[in-house]
Design a protein around this motif. Sequence first.
Motif, mmCIF file in Angstrom:
data_model
loop_
_atom_site.group_PDB
_atom_site.id
_atom_site.type_symbol
_atom_site.label_atom_id
_atom_site.label_comp_id
_atom_site.label_asym_id
_atom_site.label_seq_id
_atom_site.Cartn_x
_atom_site.Cartn_y
_atom_site.Cartn_z
ATOM 1 N N PRO A 72 -15.308 38.299 -0.704
ATOM 2 C CA PRO A 72 -13.767 38.853 -0.229
ATOM 3 C C PRO A 72 -12.682 39.151 -1.197
ATOM 4 N N GLY A 76 -10.913 31.249 2.031
ATOM 5 C CA GLY A 76 -11.589 29.905 2.726
ATOM 6 C C GLY A 76 -12.779 29.336 1.989
ATOM 7 N N ASP A 89 -9.166 36.500 2.981
ATOM 8 C CA ASP A 89 -9.657 35.246 3.404
ATOM 9 C C ASP A 89 -10.083 34.365 1.931
ATOM 10 N N THR A 137 -5.542 34.522 5.390
ATOM 11 C CA THR A 137 -5.851 34.004 6.819
ATOM 12 C C THR A 137 -6.432 32.707 6.718
ATOM 13 N N ASP A 138 -7.051 32.196 5.284
ATOM 14 C CA ASP A 138 -7.705 30.760 5.209
ATOM 15 C C ASP A 138 -7.581 30.542 3.849
#
Length: 411
Positions: free
Chosen positions: A113, A153, A151, A178-179
């Motif tokens: 990412p 996450g 991202d 986004t996370d």
Amino acid sequence: MPAVDIPGSKSITARALFLAAAADGVSTLVRPLRSDDTEGFAEGLVRLGYRVGRTPGAWQVDGRPQGPAVAEADVYCRDGATTARFLPTLAAAGSGTYRFDASPQMRGRPLGPLTRALRDLGVDLRHEEAEGHHPLTVRAAGVKGGEVVLDAGESSQYLTALLLLGPLTRDGLRIRVTDLVSAPYVEITLAMMRSFGVDVVRDGEVFEVPAGGYRATTYEVEPDASTASYFFAAAAVTPGREVTVPGLGSGALQGDLRFVDVLRRMGAEVEVVADRTTVRGTGVLRGLTVNMRDISDTMPTLAAIAPFASGPVLIEDVANTRVKECDRLEACAENLRRLGVDVTTGPDRIEIHPGEPLPDVRIKSYGDHRVVMSFAVTALRAPGLSYDDPDCVRKTFPSFHETFSALRTAS
């Protein structure tokens, strides 16, 4: 009331090294962590042409806002995730060709990412073998900046790397997340950036990072809260034992200090004041259900003392612990089963039932410092416990076994 001298925070030391290297002027880092990870980070900076002066109590870094001082470098990141993720990002802001590699363990950990986001920002970056993993080469020509979607996450370090990069870009960065996991680590980053002269504006999941660079400063590194968790847990499982960690109090940056709130819920006495934290064992250790998404580095510590609770301990929302130095969730489950403890796991959870651990068990470390340090706490009530790789603690706390042994023998 033993006071334990905990080494400096690994997370803070790594960020401070990046910030000092990027700042305009000479920065002094007071009481940085000296361990395999941070020495690897400092050595990586030296390979990139930065001057890092290391004395026992402080490190001095000559900042280079324009980026690395050499046009080519080959950097070995050892086992350090912060080194492996932050240094390629720092190098991207310069001008030259920089190759990064890491240990087999670190090669297995993801950074896709982050490298996708860097490519979206125009960075010429190539993974040499597996996509999204080390080794990689950065052909740097500065970073213009702009907007990027990320991202985070799997790891908050992806976001931290981009935040740290922002002031070195020509136009600044607008990062839309986004996370996000382990959010308190991002708060550490933002607070430290302020100390080096940069204010980030956050609006929900959007972070606006201005261009303009960093200002050199003197920065004091606070004790490592994740490391402190083992000593706090040792107090909690031992009736009448009291442990104080100076320098880690209510003003601490690190979210992992919130682990003492978990111990308080279980029955320990906890006092947090401005300049220290104290935990005292009461003889009560209750089971509980706890979400540890934001303090997941302390999940193994809780897992290691969970068998001594009076009821089940359910730890939830810790899927990201599966992509640390090892799959920590399964590592904890496997070692607890070796100890004869009833354990069940799911994709992001572990449930541990009460049970007195078996004696003379050999703990499988998986090369992970946090596994060894966590089960050192279990060993307080599991005679004869040993490890297949006790020396992996050098990653963050080379003298851990000596320091923990001194705690065990203290009155």
